[in-house]
Design a protein around this motif. Structure first.
Motif, short mmCIF file in Angstrom:
data_model
loop_
_atom_site.label_atom_id
_atom_site.label_comp_id
_atom_site.label_asym_id
_atom_site.label_seq_id
_atom_site.Cartn_x
_atom_site.Cartn_y
_atom_site.Cartn_z
N LEU A 784 78.27 58.14 70.70
CA LEU A 784 77.29 57.12 70.34
C LEU A 784 76.05 57.20 71.22
N SER A 785 76.17 57.75 72.41
CA SER A 785 75.03 57.81 73.33
C SER A 785 74.08 58.96 73.00
N ALA A 786 74.59 60.04 72.42
CA ALA A 786 73.74 61.20 72.12
C ALA A 786 74.18 61.82 70.80
N PRO A 787 74.05 61.10 69.69
CA PRO A 787 74.58 61.60 68.41
C PRO A 787 73.91 62.88 67.92
N GLU A 788 72.68 63.16 68.36
CA GLU A 788 71.97 64.35 67.90
C GLU A 788 71.94 65.45 68.95
N GLY A 789 72.76 65.34 69.98
CA GLY A 789 72.75 66.34 71.04
C GLY A 789 73.33 67.67 70.59
#
Length: 857
Positions: A784-789
Motif C-alpha cells: 500500500l505504501s508503494a503500489p507502483e514501485g
C-alpha cells in the motif's frame, strides 16, 4: 496450411467467439482449418442430461441448452442464422426423449461439438470470412470397440482426410470442423474420449501436412507447475515432443496426452497459445518441437512439475516370482484384457507395485490376480512427476527431488524409460505441498530466458496482484495509513458492505421457498458481523457452547442457532438445549447421553454421507477417513434409540468439508442425504452444511452459486414430493460470507538479502494468520505504501520463531522497504478467529468499514 484448435473456454460466449474470429482473420493467408470443442460446460451438461432418470429433467436440460446456443448464435451471427441450429437441437430433443446405451449417448454428446462448430462457421461468415462447415465424422475413423472412447484407425483416417478434406481445406473458405467426434466402420458416431479435440487437430494436421498445429486454450502455454498451486510458475517457451508427452500424460491439462503422437510422427510443431488474448497482443505460449535445447547449467534441467490425481496403487505379492519366467507377462495380460492402462511399475524379488487411474475394471482384475497372488489396493494416491530432457545426464537430481519432498512419505519412485522424468507416488492430500516444494527447489533464481518466460501471475493479471485485489488495495490505500497510525499494526480491517453483499448473493442463489441461511461463525466471531447476520435474518451455526451463547448475546434468536456437538460433555449439551438452541448430534455416545438427560426433546442428527471434499486434508469433514458425523448404519441406530426415548429427530445435517469451489461434491452428498432423510418420519429440516470456497489463488474460479442453488433446490423438491410435505433447506457458509471482506494490515520491520533471496519481515506472524503455515494457503499481498514501485520477488515472513512462519515465497511485489505498509487480502475468515498469543505477542485489533469510513457497529 495450419490447424487452429479452440477449446471450450475459447467458444464459451460471444466475446470468446469474436476473439476467435479475430485470430482466424489474422492468419487467413496461412489457410487455417478450425477445429472447435463444445461450448464450455456443454459436454458436462449433456452427460448429466443423458444420465438423468426423470424425463422432466432431460426436457429442462434440452431447453437450457437450446436457449444458450440460440442466444449465442443470435449475438455473433444474427437471429436469421438460428435456423441452422434447429435440426441439431431437434435431434437432441428426440435422442434425450428415450436415452439408450453407450452408442446412443455418444450420439447425444457429439451434438455439443456439432452445435458449437455451426455457430463458429456462421460467426466467421458474419464478419466477412468465407467459411465452410465440415463434419469430422466423415474423416476421423475409429475401430468400433467403444463408442465413448474409441481408438482411431490411423490408416483409414489418413486415407479419408486425403480423399474428403484436403481439397476443401486448400480452398478459399475457412473450413470449420469438430474435435472429439468420429465414426466407426459402420458409420455410427463414436467419441475419442474427453480431451479428444486436441487429438482430432493433430490427426488432421498430420493428414493435411500442416505447417503447424495451434492449440488455443485459456492459458499462455505450458507452465513450470500448475498455476493454481504455484502462482509463481513460469511459462515454458519451448518443449521437446517427448517432454510434452510426459507432461500431458502425467497431469498437465493444457494438452490431451495423445495429441503429441501424430504431430511427432509428422514432425509438425505444436504451438500452445492463449485465446483470451486479443489478436493484437504479442503471442505468448509454448512451442513443442522434435528436439528442444537442454540447459547447460545443471540447476535448470527440469522443465516442469506435473501432478496426476485419483491414482490407485495395486501391490501384487507372490513367492512364485522368485526366478519365475513370464510372471510379469501374466500380470500385464490381465490388465490388457481389462483394457486398463498402467502408469508406473516398480518390482522387487516377491512383489510388483503398479498404478492405474482407471478403476472401472478393478474388481475383475483383482479376481484374476488373486488366483495366483495376493493383491492389495490403495486408493486416493497421486503421482507427482518432474520432467526435463536434461534429467538423464544430471548427477544428483534424484537427491534434490527427494530432499524437497521431505517430510512426505514416498510410496513409489520411478524414473521413466525415457529417462526424462522422475515420478513419485504419494498420498493424494499431500500432493499440493510436494508440488510447491519441488518448484521452490527446481525453479528458484534467474532462469535461462531462452527456455523460460514470464510468471503466471504476471501473465494472468499484468502484474503481481489480481485485478480485483488491485482495486481493493487502491480503495483501502488512502485510509490505511490513518487506520494504522490510530490503531497500530497488525490490524484486521473488515468491510461490512462486502459481508452484506455476500449474504445477498447466497440468498438470491437458492430459489427454494423455505431456504434459510446460517452463518458458520467459527470463521469470524466479530460482534458487528454477528449483529449484521441477525439484522438480515441469518441464523448461526455454532460448534462450541461459547459460540452459541455469543450468537444469542449479539441478537441472533436462540431458535435460529444450531449447535453441532463435537465431543461435548453432557451438561454442556443440556445447557445449550435449555437455552432454546437447536442441538445437532453426530455420535451414538452423544445420542445416548442426551436422550437420557432430555427425553421428549427435539434434535438434529449429523450424517457422514461418505463424501468428503475441501481445499486441504485438514478441512475434509466427510468420507471414510473423517471423524465427524454418523454413518448410515449408526444413524439408523441413533434414530431408533432416540425414538425409544421419545426424542424427535426433526433435522438431518451434513457437512463434507471447506473451501470447495465446485457444486459437484455438494450435489453428490445431497443425494445421499435426501435418501437417508426419507427414513426420518418427523423430519422438518435438511441442512447441507457449509464449505463454499472463495478463489484465493490467481486462476481459481468462484463457486457457480446459481448452479449449486438450482441443484440443491431440485434435490429438495424431489424429496418433498416423495414425503408429501414441505421441508426447510438450510446452508451454513462461513468463509464465503466473510473471507474477502477482511484485510490484515502489517508493517515491514526488516528487509534482508541472503542466498539470492530477499526476505521481507513483518510485525505479524502465524500467530495472527495461521492459514499459510497450517494449510499452505495462498493470500494475495499488496504494498500500500508503494503500489507502483519496481517489482521484485520476495519472501514475506513473520516475526514468530518458527521456520513455517512464511506468508508468501517468491512473491512478486512492488519492492517492499522498511516501514512500508502491506495488506494481506482475503483474511476475513479463519484469521483473527484462529489467532493466538504465541510467543506472547498481543492479539491484533479489529476495525470495521462502511464504504470509505470507519464505523463502530
Amino acid at each position: 496450411m495450419i490447424v487452429m484448435k479452440f477449446g471450450g473456454t475459447s467458444v464459451a460466449d460471444a466475446a470468446a467467439v469474436r476473439r476467435l474470429g479475430d485470430l482466424v482473420a489474422a492468419r487467413r493467408e496461412e489457410q487455417p482449418l478450425v477445429v472447435v470443442s463444445a461450448l464450455a460446460g456443454v459436454t458436462d451438461a449433456l452427460v448429466a442430461a443423458t444420465n438423468a432418470k426423470a424425463a422432466e429433467e432431460r426436457t429442462q436440460a434440452t431447453a437450457r441448452l437450446a436457449a444458450r446456443h440460440e442466444a449465442l448464435m443470435t449475438e455473433v451471427a444474427g437471429a436469421e442464422q438460428v435456423a441452422a441450429l434447429r435440426p441439431w437441437l431437434e435431434a437432441l430433443r428426440v435422442r434425450l426423449t428415450s436415452p439408450g446405451d453407450a452408442a446412443a449417448a455418444a450420439e447425444v454428446l457429439a451434438l455439443g461439438e456439432i452445435l458449437s462448430s455451426t455457430i463458429v462457421a456462421a460467426a466467421l461468415a458474419a464478419r466477412g470470412l468465407a467459411s465452410r462447415w465440415f463434419d469430422a465424422r466423415h474423416v476421423i475413423r475409429t475401430a468400433g470397440e467403444d463408442p465413448q472412447r474409441d481408438p482411431p484407425d490411423l490408416e483409414a483416417t489418413q486415407r479419408l482426410i486425403a480423399t474428403h478434406l484436403a481439397r476443401e481445406a486448400a480452398g478459399d473458405a475457412v473450413v470449420v470442423t469438430q474435435g472429439f467426434i468420429a465414426s466407426d466402420p459402420a458409420g455410427r458416431t463414436t467419441l475419442l474420449g474427453r480431451g479428444g479435440s486436441d487429438y482430432t487437430a493433430a490427426l488432421l494436421g498430420q493428414g493435411l501436412g500442416a505447417a503447424r498445429i495451434e492449440i488455443w486454450t485459456d492459458v499462455d502455454g505450458v507452465l513450470t507447475a500448475p498455476p493454481q498451486l504455484v502462482p509463481a510458475a513460469r511459462r515454458v517457451k519451448v518443449l521437446s515432443f517427448t517432454e510434452a508427452a510426459e507432461l500431458a500424460y502425467f497431469g498437465a491439462k493444457v494438452l490431451h496426452p495423445a495429441t503429441i503422437r501424430p504431430a511427432l510422427d509428422a514432425g509438425i510443431p505444436v504451438h500452445v497459445l492463449n485465446a483470451r488474448r486479443s489478436a493484437a497482443d504479442e503471442p505468448r505460449g509454448t512451442i513443442i518441437v522434435p528436439a528442444a535445447p537442454v540447459a547447460r547449467d545443471p540447476r535448470w534441467v527440469a522443465k516442469s512439475v506435473a501432478v496426476k490425481r485419483g491414482i490407485t496403487v495395486i501391490t501384487i505379492n507372490s513367492t512364485r516370482m522368485l526366478g519365475a519366467v513370464g510372471f510379469l507377462a501374466r500380470i500385464f495380460a490381465i490388465f490388457e484384457r481389462a483394457r486398463t492402462a498402467v502408469d508406473l511399475v516398480t518390482t522387487s524379488e516377491v512383489s510388483v507395485s503398479l498404478t492405474v487411474d482407471d478403476t472401472r475394471a478393478l474388481a475383475p482384475i483383482l479376481e484374476e490376480l488373486k488366483t495366483f497372488a495376493q493383491a492389495e489396493v490403495e486408493h486416493g494416491r497421486a503421482i507427482v512427476c518432474v520432467v526435463g530432457e536434461g534429467l538423464r545426464n544430471t548427477p544428483g537430481i534424484a537427491a534434490r527431488v527427494l530432499r524437497a519432498v521431505v517430510p512426505t512419505n514416498v510410496r513409489m519412485i520411478s524414473q521413466g524409460a525415457s529417462e526424462i522424468n522422475v515420478s513419485l507416488v504419494i498420498a493424494g492430500d499431500e500432493a499440493d505441498g510436494v508440488v510447491r516444494r519441488l518448484h521452490d527447489e527446481l525453479f528458484q533464481g534467474r532462469l535461462p530466458r531462452d527456455t523460460f518466460g514470464e510468471r503466471f501471475d504476471e501473465l494472468e493479471h499484468g502484474g503481481p496482484l489480481p485485478a480485483p485485489r488491485r482495486a481493493e488495495a487502491a480503495r483501502l490505500a488512502p485510509m490505511a495509513e490513518d487506520l494504522a497510525r490510530r490503531h497500530g499494526t497488525p490490524l484486521y480491517v473488515y468491510d461490512l458492505d462486502r459481508v452484506e453483499a455476500q449474504i445477498m448473493r447466497v440468498t438470491a442463489a437458492v430459489p427454494h421457498p423455505r431456504f434459510r441461511l446460517l452463518y458458520s461463525m467459527k470463521a469470524n466471531f466479530n460482534p458487528a458481523i454477528l449483529r449484521m447476520m441477525a439484522r438480515h435474518g441469518v441464523g448461526v451455526d455454532a460448534v462450541s457452547p461459547m459460540e452459541a451463547r455469543r450468537a444469542v448475546e449479539h441478537g441472533v434468536p436462540a431458535d435460529a442457532v444450531l449447535f453441532t456437538a463435537n465431543n461435548v460433555a453432557t451438561d454442556a449439551l443440556v445447557a445449550i438445549h435449555d437455552l432454546g438452541v437447536r442441538v445437532n448430534l453426530g455420535a451414538l455416545s452423544d445420542v445416548r447421553r442426551f436422550a437420557a438427560a432430555r427425553p421428549g426433546a427435539s434434535v438434529m442428527l449429523r450424517l457422514n454421507p461418505g463424501v468428503g471434499a475441501g481445499h486441504h486434508a485438514h478441512v475434509v469433514t466427510g468420507g471414510t477417513e473423517s471423524k465427524f458425523g454418523l454413518g448410515e448404519e449408526d444413524l439408523g441406530r441413533a434414530r431408533d434409540e432416540l425414538t425409544a426415548a421419545g426424542v424427535h429427530v426433526v433435522g438431518l445435517h451434513s457437512h463434507i468439508g471447506s473451501g470447495i469451489l465446485e457444486p459437484a461434491p455438494f450435489l453428490e452428498a445431497a443425494e445421499v442425504v435426501m435418501r437417508v432423510a426419507q427414513t426420518l418420519p418427523d423430519l422438518e429440516v435438511v441442512d447441507l452444511g457449509g464449505g463454499i470456497g472463495v478463489p484465493y489463488r490467481p486462476g481459481e474460479d468462484e463457486m457457480d452459486l446459481p448452479a449449486l442453488g438450482a441443484g440443491l433446490t431440485a434435490a429438495m423438491h424431489r424429496l418433498e414430493e416423495r414425503l408429501g410435505r414441505p421441508l426447510a433447506l438450510w446452508l451454513e457458509p462461513g468463509r464465503f460470507l466473510v473471507a474477502q471482506a477482511g484485510t490484515l494490515l502489517a508493517r515491514v520491520t526488516c528487509r534482508k538479502e541472503m542466498n539470492e533471496r530477499v526476505y521481507v519481515g513483518l510485525d505479524t506472524g502465524l500467530n495472527h494468520l495461521i492459514r499459510p503455515a497450517f494449510y499452505g494457503s495462498y493470500h494475495a499481498i499488496s504494498n500500500l505504501s508503494a503500489p507502483e514501485g519496481p517489482v521484485e520477488a520476495v519472501e514475506v515472513v513473520g516475526n514468530i520463531c518458527e521456520s513455517s512462519d512464511v506468508f508468501a515465497a517468491g512473491r512478486p511485489l512492488p519492492s517492499p522497504q522498511e516501514s512500508h505498509l502491506l495488506a494481506i487480502h482475503d483474511a476475513g475468515a479463519y484469521g483473527f478467529a484462529m489467532a493466538s498469543h504465541y510467543n506472547l505477542w498481543p492479539l491484533p485489533r479489529e476495525v470495521l468499514l462502511r464504504g470509505d469510513r470507519e464505523v463502530s457497529e
